[in-house]
Design a protein around this motif. Structure first.
Motif: not given
Ligand code: ASP
Ligand code: CP
Length: 327
Positions: A68, A70, A74-75, A78-79, A94, A96-97
């Protein structure tokens, strides 16, 4: 553009269905889908919904790994992709950062996806630049799923939006869908207008003058013979509307903060607004909302935006199963 690029591994894992629609395909744009594809995907999403209700999790994607990736906040996307993978017995890397990844050291998008595909079977990518998912797909051997590319497209959102309409109103044909808010920068409405143009619908676009639906999208929609109407006044079209799709003004896309200030808060849907709407219609929003829909509406049965998020997980379960050859 490598749309629908077929990325079938020469080392076909046991049990993968080579003939499954979308097996090994990138999901980059809604233009990849026809009505048969949608019937198939929504059928699978239905089964996913029933299976989650009955057993919660099952091992369809056991041993599969999703990355994933990103580059933007995103909430939901992504989740829900994570939940979808985990409910199917797979696992998730993940990122996400991206600032804590080697992107912060200057690693390019092509190298980043070529790294992640060494570990994962499918990559979900959100990126601030239009065309980023297509670029990533042209380098990756494994399927890339576009989770939003700048102001371009958000195809999995449009799929879940259409699934929501179908589940809530039991049809798409003949509906009047009104999109409201930031139609210029909002990628969800770009994808949704294109996807809805596969059906016999009427589309209304309600926005401030500077946030109109791009000509390119309108041209594609009209090429399919779908009627479109533009206004800045919701009251002109609300009474006829079956689906009111509200969007956030995309503050992060504006170059001029004064221009943003001139349109923020342009529309706020309240219980009073909804008095003019049909009793049987739905109010949707891709979310996050930042004031466009009053919280006083949340208990109105027409407010479908929370249910819309849940439908999203079933659609993303279907998409993962399809691209990984297990649907
Ligand atoms: N979450 C949606 C998107 O990423 C809509 C929004 O952010 O306003 O496009
Ligand atoms: N609808 C949507 O894409 O939400 P997120 O930005 O929270 O993922």
């Amino acid at each position: 553009m490598p749309h629908t690029l077929d990325k079938i591994s020469p080392y076909l894992p046991f049990g993968d269905r080579r003939d499954a629609p979308f097996y090994g395909h990138d999901i980059l744009s809604v233009n990849q889908f026809n009505r048969d594809d949608l019937r198939y995907l929504f059928g699978v999403a239905h089964e996913m919904r029933e299976m989650v209700a009955r057993v919660g999790c099952f091992d369809l994607l056991k041993g599969k790994v999703l990355a994933n990736l990103f580059y933007e906040p995103s909430t939901r996307t992504a989740s829900s992709f994570m939940a979808a993978m985990q409910r199917l017995g797979g696992s998730v890397i993940p990122i996400s950062e991206v600032r804590y990844s080697s992107v912060a050291k200057g690693e390019s998008l092509p190298d980043t996806v070529r790294t992640l595909e060494c570990y994962a079977d499918v990559i979900v990518l959100r990126h601030p630049e239009n065309g980023a998912a297509a670029l990533a797909a042209s380098y990756a051997q494994k399927p890339i799923i576009n989770a939003g590319d700048g102001t371009g497209e958000h195809p999995t959102q449009a799929l879940l939006d259409l699934f929501t309409i179908h589940e809530e109103l039991a049809r798409v044909e003949g509906l009047t869908v009104t999109m409201l808010g930031d139609l210029k920068y909002g990628r969800t409405v770009h994808s949704l207008a294109r996807l809805l143009s596969l059906y016999n619908v009427k589309l209304n676009y309600v926005s401030p003058g500077i946030l109109r639906m791009p000509q390119e999208v309108k041209d594609e929609v009209s090429a399919r013979g779908v009627a479109q109407y533009e206004t800045s006044d919701l009251s002109e079209v609300l009474e006829q509307t079956d689906v009111l799709y509200v969007t956030r003004v995309q503050k992060e896309r504006f170059e001029d903060p004064a221009a943003y200030e001139s349109v923020r808060g342009a529309y706020v849907i309240t219980p009073d607004t909804m008095r003019a709407a049909k009793a049987k219609m739905i109010l949707m929003h891709p979310l996050p909302r930042v004031g466009e829909i009053s919280m006083d509406l949340d208990s109105d049965p027409r407010a479908a935006y929370f249910r819309q998020m849940e439908y999203g997980m079933y659609v993303r379960m279907a998409l993962l199963a399809a691209t990984l050859g297990k649907a």
